[in-house]
Design an enzyme around this catalytic site. Structure first.
Site, short mmCIF file in Angstrom:
data_model
loop_
_atom_site.label_atom_id
_atom_site.label_comp_id
_atom_site.label_asym_id
_atom_site.label_seq_id
_atom_site.Cartn_x
_atom_site.Cartn_y
_atom_site.Cartn_z
N LYS A 1 0.88 -1.19 0.00
CA LYS A 1 0.00 0.00 0.00
C LYS A 1 0.90 1.22 0.00
O LYS A 1 2.02 1.18 0.52
CB LYS A 1 -0.84 0.00 1.28
CG LYS A 1 -2.02 0.94 1.24
CD LYS A 1 -3.26 0.25 0.70
CE LYS A 1 -4.43 1.20 0.60
NZ LYS A 1 -5.66 0.53 0.14
P1 NAD Z 1 -13.12 8.08 -1.88
O1 NAD Z 1 -12.09 9.10 -1.63
O2 NAD Z 1 -13.67 7.92 -3.25
O3 NAD Z 1 -14.38 8.35 -0.91
C1 NAD Z 1 -14.26 8.49 0.48
C2 NAD Z 1 -15.62 8.91 1.04
O4 NAD Z 1 -15.52 8.97 2.47
C3 NAD Z 1 -16.09 10.28 0.58
O5 NAD Z 1 -17.50 10.27 0.44
C4 NAD Z 1 -15.70 11.18 1.76
O6 NAD Z 1 -16.49 12.37 1.85
C5 NAD Z 1 -15.97 10.25 2.92
N1 NAD Z 1 -15.23 10.59 4.13
C6 NAD Z 1 -13.96 11.02 4.23
N2 NAD Z 1 -13.64 11.23 5.52
C7 NAD Z 1 -14.74 10.91 6.25
C8 NAD Z 1 -15.04 10.91 7.64
N3 NAD Z 1 -14.14 11.29 8.53
N4 NAD Z 1 -16.27 10.50 8.01
C9 NAD Z 1 -17.17 10.11 7.10
N5 NAD Z 1 -16.96 10.10 5.78
C10 NAD Z 1 -15.75 10.49 5.37
O7 NAD Z 1 -12.53 6.70 -1.31
P2 NAD Z 1 -12.97 5.23 -1.72
O8 NAD Z 1 -12.08 4.77 -2.79
O9 NAD Z 1 -14.45 5.17 -1.86
O10 NAD Z 1 -12.53 4.41 -0.41
C11 NAD Z 1 -13.37 4.30 0.73
C12 NAD Z 1 -12.90 3.15 1.60
O11 NAD Z 1 -12.93 1.93 0.84
C13 NAD Z 1 -11.45 3.27 2.10
O12 NAD Z 1 -11.37 2.69 3.36
C14 NAD Z 1 -10.66 2.45 1.11
O13 NAD Z 1 -9.45 1.99 1.64
C15 NAD Z 1 -11.64 1.33 0.84
N6 NAD Z 1 -11.44 0.61 -0.42
C16 NAD Z 1 -11.43 1.26 -1.61
C17 NAD Z 1 -11.28 0.54 -2.79
C18 NAD Z 1 -11.36 1.19 -4.15
O14 NAD Z 1 -11.35 0.45 -5.15
N7 NAD Z 1 -11.46 2.49 -4.28
C19 NAD Z 1 -11.09 -0.84 -2.74
C20 NAD Z 1 -11.11 -1.49 -1.50
C21 NAD Z 1 -11.29 -0.74 -0.35
#
Ligand code: NAD
Length: 397
Positions: A95
């Site tokens: 990561k």
């Molecule tokens: P992103 O940046 O697209 O979205 C993040 C979201 O979380 C946004 O809506 C933001 O406003 C919100 N957010 C940020 N801080 C916050 C807080 N303190 N309280 C509440 N909401 C908050 O990110 P993403 O890619 O959707 O990733 C979200 C989660 O999923 C992360 O934990 C990431 O590690 C995990 N994840 C992502 C992927 C992927 O393919 N993008 C794959 C596996 C896991």
């Protein structure tokens, strides 16, 4: 650390394997030296290889957030080791993190990303680390990495025109919805169309999870993002919400009742999907969680202490490395395509995600019933077994 004595015993893990998995294989920390408009001071970059037992490559996303730390990146790299093994992908766990504000103007983010790729060029060009989107990054940031490496297999989650995979951007949310549907049937003895759902986060994972769950007929009653949330007892009209989000850049203020992120987590719903950031369910609120089923869309949304409280309260938790693995399964297809030049249609990508995740779900479920352990331990034990087997076959043990 995710491993504990019970898992070590279940797996029959040799001491050396335990020690290898107890700390990261390798850590790189560097600074971006180029001038970035709007930024004073240094931007730190972290890359953690947790375990290369099933790699290289080490696979895991790149997180851009002003408060990202080396410890957080190491925790996420460890999750990737087990996620990749549980999905039986030929990837180690890694990561990276960029300690910068993801709300900087796109021009500044582009400079940051090309400087990031420049600093990590040896890792990227050798194929040791293959990044993908995570919090604060998406296809344009992946395009900036490709712009430096000019190697399609060096990064996944790219825009379609430069070798991106149709279905990759929806992949994680799609997988979360597939696993949620199966878990609802198994543990709540209901159909997904009969349950109420609250989703925290409306970024890549949260918004696509909502989209697919809504298509399945689930009643999504609450969503939130970093600015707050909205609650509609009768269910949210997703098309209206998406229009509102497109206009305002947030879900906060979208009719219904205004709620905080904290109160969203404590709503009396059947299914809770934290899909934003880590550690949101902790000792401060675990006892107040009412949903019977929690499907982890985000990575590590439940702390270890909170996990114990939830389990004592008979809550079922489908762990992150099972529930949100749709993204890395799609990334594997994209990485393979980058090497071979093959093309995959969106429908095929979704079919592979569904099959892979449901197979892992069944294996996890059976192991958990057979051994009397919760789903997290069961999934970890299955993944760890594959890792240990690989260590044996590589002559490490
Ligand atoms: P992103 O940046 O697209 O979205 C993040 C979201 O979380 C946004 O809506 C933001 O406003 C919100 N957010 C940020 N801080 C916050 C807080 N303190 N309280 C509440 N909401 C908050 O990110 P993403 O890619 O959707 O990733 C979200 C989660 O999923 C992360 O934990 C990431 O590690 C995990 N994840 C992502 C992927 C992927 O393919 N993008 C794959 C596996 C896991």
């Amino acid at each position: 650390m995710l491993l504990d004595e019970e898992i070590v015993k279940l797996v029959g893990m040799p001491e050396k394997a335990y020690r290898l998995l107890s700390e990261p294989d390798r850590i790189i920390r560097c600074r971006i030296r180029r001038h970035v408009p709007g930024v004073s001071g240094f931007i730190y970059v972290y890359l953690v290889y947790h375990s290369a037992a099933r790699g290289p490559p080490g696979k895991g996303g790149v997180r851009m957030s002003s408060d990202v730390t080396l410890e957080e990146v190491a925790q996420l790299a460890e999750i990737m080791t087990y996620k990749n093994a549980l999905m039986d992908l030929p990837f180690g766990g890694a990561k990276s993190g960029i300690a910068a504000d993801s709300n900087l103007p796109p021009e500044s983010k582009q400079i940051i990303m090309s400087a990031y790729a420049h600093e990590l060029r040896n890792e990227l060009l050798s194929g040791h680390y293959v990044p993908a989107p995570d919090i604060g990054t998406g296809p344009s940031e992946m395009a900036a990495i490709f712009g430096e490496t000019h190697l399609r297999e060096s990064v996944t989650g790219k825009p379609i025109g430069i070798g991106g995979l149709p279905g990759r951007k929806e992949a994680t949310g799609y997988g979360v919805s597939v696993v949620a549907e199966r878990a609802v049937r198994e543990f709540l003895k209901k159909e997904i169309s009969d349950v109420t759902v609250a989703v925290q986060g409306f970024g890549n994972v949260g918004s696509w999870t909502c989209e697919f769950l809504s298509k399945m007929g689930a009643k999504i009653v609450a969503v939130s993002d970093v600015r707050g949330g909205t609650f509609h007892a009768g269910g949210i009209n997703l098309e209206d919400l998406k229009n509102y989000f497109q206009r305002t850049g947030t879900v906060s203020g979208f009719g219904g009742s205004q709620i905080t992120n904290q109160s969203l987590l404590e709503l009396d719903v059947d299914l809770l999907i934290p899909a934003a950031v880590g550690g949101v369910i902790n000792t401060g609120n675990a006892a107040n969680i009412k949903a019977d089923l929690i499907v982890e869309g985000a990575n590590a949304p439940v702390t270890q202490e909170a996990d114990e409280i939830l389990l004592k309260n008979k809550k079922i938790i489908v762990p992150d490395f099972l529930a949100n693995a749709g993204g890395v399964v799609a990334s594997y297809i994209e990485w393979r395509e980058g090497k071979s030049g093959a093309k995959t249609r969106k429908g095929e990508t979704f079919a592979v995600i569904k099959e892979t995740l449901l197979e892992a779900f069944e294996e996890t479920l059976h192991f958990s019933v057979r051994n009397g352990v919760n789903l997290r331990k069961s999934a970890l034990a299955l993944a760890a077994t594959r890792i240990v087997d690989t260590m044996y076959s590589r002559g490490w043990l």
